[in-house]
Design a protein around this motif. Structure first.
Motif, PDB file in Angstrom:
ATOM      1  N   CYS A   1       0.819  -1.212   0.000  1.00  0.00           N
ATOM      2  CA  CYS A   1       0.000   0.000   0.000  1.00  0.00           C
ATOM      3  C   CYS A   1       0.853   1.262   0.000  1.00  0.00           C
ATOM      4  N   LEU A   2       1.930   1.251   0.738  1.00  0.00           N
ATOM      5  CA  LEU A   2       2.749   2.458   0.834  1.00  0.00           C
ATOM      6  C   LEU A   2       3.390   2.819  -0.496  1.00  0.00           C
ATOM      7  N   LEU A   3       3.479   1.864  -1.414  1.00  0.00           N
ATOM      8  CA  LEU A   3       4.089   2.128  -2.721  1.00  0.00           C
ATOM      9  C   LEU A   3       3.281   3.116  -3.545  1.00  0.00           C
ATOM     10  N   THR A   4       1.966   3.137  -3.305  1.00  0.00           N
ATOM     11  CA  THR A   4       1.078   3.975  -4.117  1.00  0.00           C
ATOM     12  C   THR A   4       0.306   5.006  -3.296  1.00  0.00           C
ATOM     13  N   PHE A   5       0.666   5.178  -2.036  1.00  0.00           N
ATOM     14  CA  PHE A   5      -0.074   6.116  -1.184  1.00  0.00           C
ATOM     15  C   PHE A   5       0.096   7.544  -1.689  1.00  0.00           C
ATOM     16  N   VAL A   6      -1.028   8.171  -2.022  1.00  0.00           N
ATOM     17  CA  VAL A   6      -1.033   9.542  -2.532  1.00  0.00           C
ATOM     18  C   VAL A   6      -1.832  10.488  -1.633  1.00  0.00           C
ATOM     19  N   GLY A   7      -2.177  10.018  -0.440  1.00  0.00           N
ATOM     20  CA  GLY A   7      -2.861  10.891   0.507  1.00  0.00           C
ATOM     21  C   GLY A   7      -4.334  10.632   0.672  1.00  0.00           C
TER      22      GLY A   7
ATOM     23  N   TYR B   1      -1.386   8.303   8.280  1.00  0.00           N
ATOM     24  CA  TYR B   1      -0.635   7.693   7.186  1.00  0.00           C
ATOM     25  C   TYR B   1       0.373   8.691   6.593  1.00  0.00           C
ATOM     26  N   ARG B   2      -0.031   9.955   6.490  1.00  0.00           N
ATOM     27  CA  ARG B   2       0.896  10.981   5.994  1.00  0.00           C
ATOM     28  C   ARG B   2       2.116  11.111   6.910  1.00  0.00           C
ATOM     29  N   ARG B   3       1.881  11.063   8.222  1.00  0.00           N
ATOM     30  CA  ARG B   3       3.002  11.134   9.170  1.00  0.00           C
ATOM     31  C   ARG B   3       3.920   9.915   8.995  1.00  0.00           C
ATOM     32  N   ILE B   4       3.336   8.763   8.796  1.00  0.00           N
ATOM     33  CA  ILE B   4       4.126   7.551   8.578  1.00  0.00           C
ATOM     34  C   ILE B   4       4.898   7.663   7.272  1.00  0.00           C
ATOM     35  N   ALA B   5       4.270   8.186   6.233  1.00  0.00           N
ATOM     36  CA  ALA B   5       4.957   8.379   4.948  1.00  0.00           C
ATOM     37  C   ALA B   5       6.172   9.287   5.125  1.00  0.00           C
ATOM     38  N   GLU B   6       6.032  10.333   5.921  1.00  0.00           N
ATOM     39  CA  GLU B   6       7.166  11.230   6.182  1.00  0.00           C
ATOM     40  C   GLU B   6       8.292  10.495   6.897  1.00  0.00           C
ATOM     41  N   ARG B   7       7.937   9.672   7.872  1.00  0.00           N
ATOM     42  CA  ARG B   7       8.955   8.912   8.618  1.00  0.00           C
ATOM     43  C   ARG B   7       9.685   7.937   7.696  1.00  0.00           C
ATOM     44  N   LEU B   8       8.925   7.242   6.863  1.00  0.00           N
ATOM     45  CA  LEU B   8       9.545   6.293   5.941  1.00  0.00           C
ATOM     46  C   LEU B   8      10.422   7.015   4.927  1.00  0.00           C
TER      47      LEU B   8
ATOM     48  N   VAL C   1       5.528   8.368  -0.244  1.00  0.00           N
ATOM     49  CA  VAL C   1       6.695   7.680   0.306  1.00  0.00           C
ATOM     50  C   VAL C   1       7.775   7.690  -0.759  1.00  0.00           C
ATOM     51  N   ARG C   2       8.826   8.418  -0.464  1.00  0.00           N
ATOM     52  CA  ARG C   2       9.977   8.569  -1.357  1.00  0.00           C
ATOM     53  C   ARG C   2      11.226   8.221  -0.563  1.00  0.00           C
ATOM     54  N   ALA C   3      12.204   7.661  -1.210  1.00  0.00           N
ATOM     55  CA  ALA C   3      13.449   7.332  -0.529  1.00  0.00           C
ATOM     56  C   ALA C   3      14.325   8.564  -0.403  1.00  0.00           C
ATOM     57  N   ALA C   4      14.824   8.788   0.789  1.00  0.00           N
ATOM     58  CA  ALA C   4      15.689   9.940   1.035  1.00  0.00           C
ATOM     59  C   ALA C   4      16.959   9.889   0.200  1.00  0.00           C
ATOM     60  N   ASP C   5      17.379   8.679  -0.187  1.00  0.00           N
ATOM     61  CA  ASP C   5      18.640   8.536  -0.922  1.00  0.00           C
ATOM     62  C   ASP C   5      18.449   8.428  -2.432  1.00  0.00           C
TER      63      ASP C   5
END
Length: 151
Positions: A12-18, A29-36, A138-142
């Motif tokens: 699910c997190l792969l396509t989470f758009v809010g 979920y938005r807060r979790i997306a930021e953490r990830l 959810v985006r990778a920081a790197d």
């Protein structure tokens, strides 16, 4: 700290758009997306997880349903195949750019459809994947290839 996620939420997190079930679910979920996206690790759990939290007190919450447990099992098998490693309850992983790319590629290629078949969000997720995962949260920081926009 780690984010506790059940199997199907790894997909699910792969396509989470809010979008979500309720405003409190979406805020959480938005807060979790930021953490990830900041690189926090994931600990895979059986049953309800950090994303489920706001739904657990709702009447008719499906978080404990057997169909959701089956979806978790199918998702963990798909994630394991995509990452070439066994992912089970207790596994810890960081969703870096390489892992997210591999998981999103498998999702876009339909390799996770068994896990998503009965999900009410499958249509939205397919559209997000079809659009190249452009607006996901959810985006990778790197990952230098992904533009990070504040929402």
């Amino acid at each position: 700290m780690t984010v506790r996620l059940r199997g199907h939420h790894l997909l699910c997190l792969l396509t989470f758009v809010g979008e979500g079930y309720t405003p409190s679910f979406t805020r959480n979920y938005r807060r979790i997306a930021e953490r990830l996206s900041a690189g926090e690790a994931v600990t895979v759990v059986d049953g309800p997880d950090d994303i489920c939290g706001p739904m657990l007190c709702e009447a008719g919450a499906h978080c404990h349903d057997e169909s959701i447990s089956r979806r978790d099992s199918l998702a963990l098998a798909a994630v394991s195949d995509s990452l070439d490693r066994q992912v089970t309850a207790g596994s810890v992983l960081v969703l870096d750019a390489g892992r997210l790319r591999r998981l999103r590629s498998a999702f876009a290629e339909g390799k996770t459809t068994a896990a998503c078949a009965e999900c009410e969000w499958a249509g939205l997720c397919s559209r997000v994947a079809g659009g190249g995962f452009r607006d996901v949260l959810v985006r990778a920081a790197d990952d230098p290839c992904l533009l990070r926009e504040k929402v």
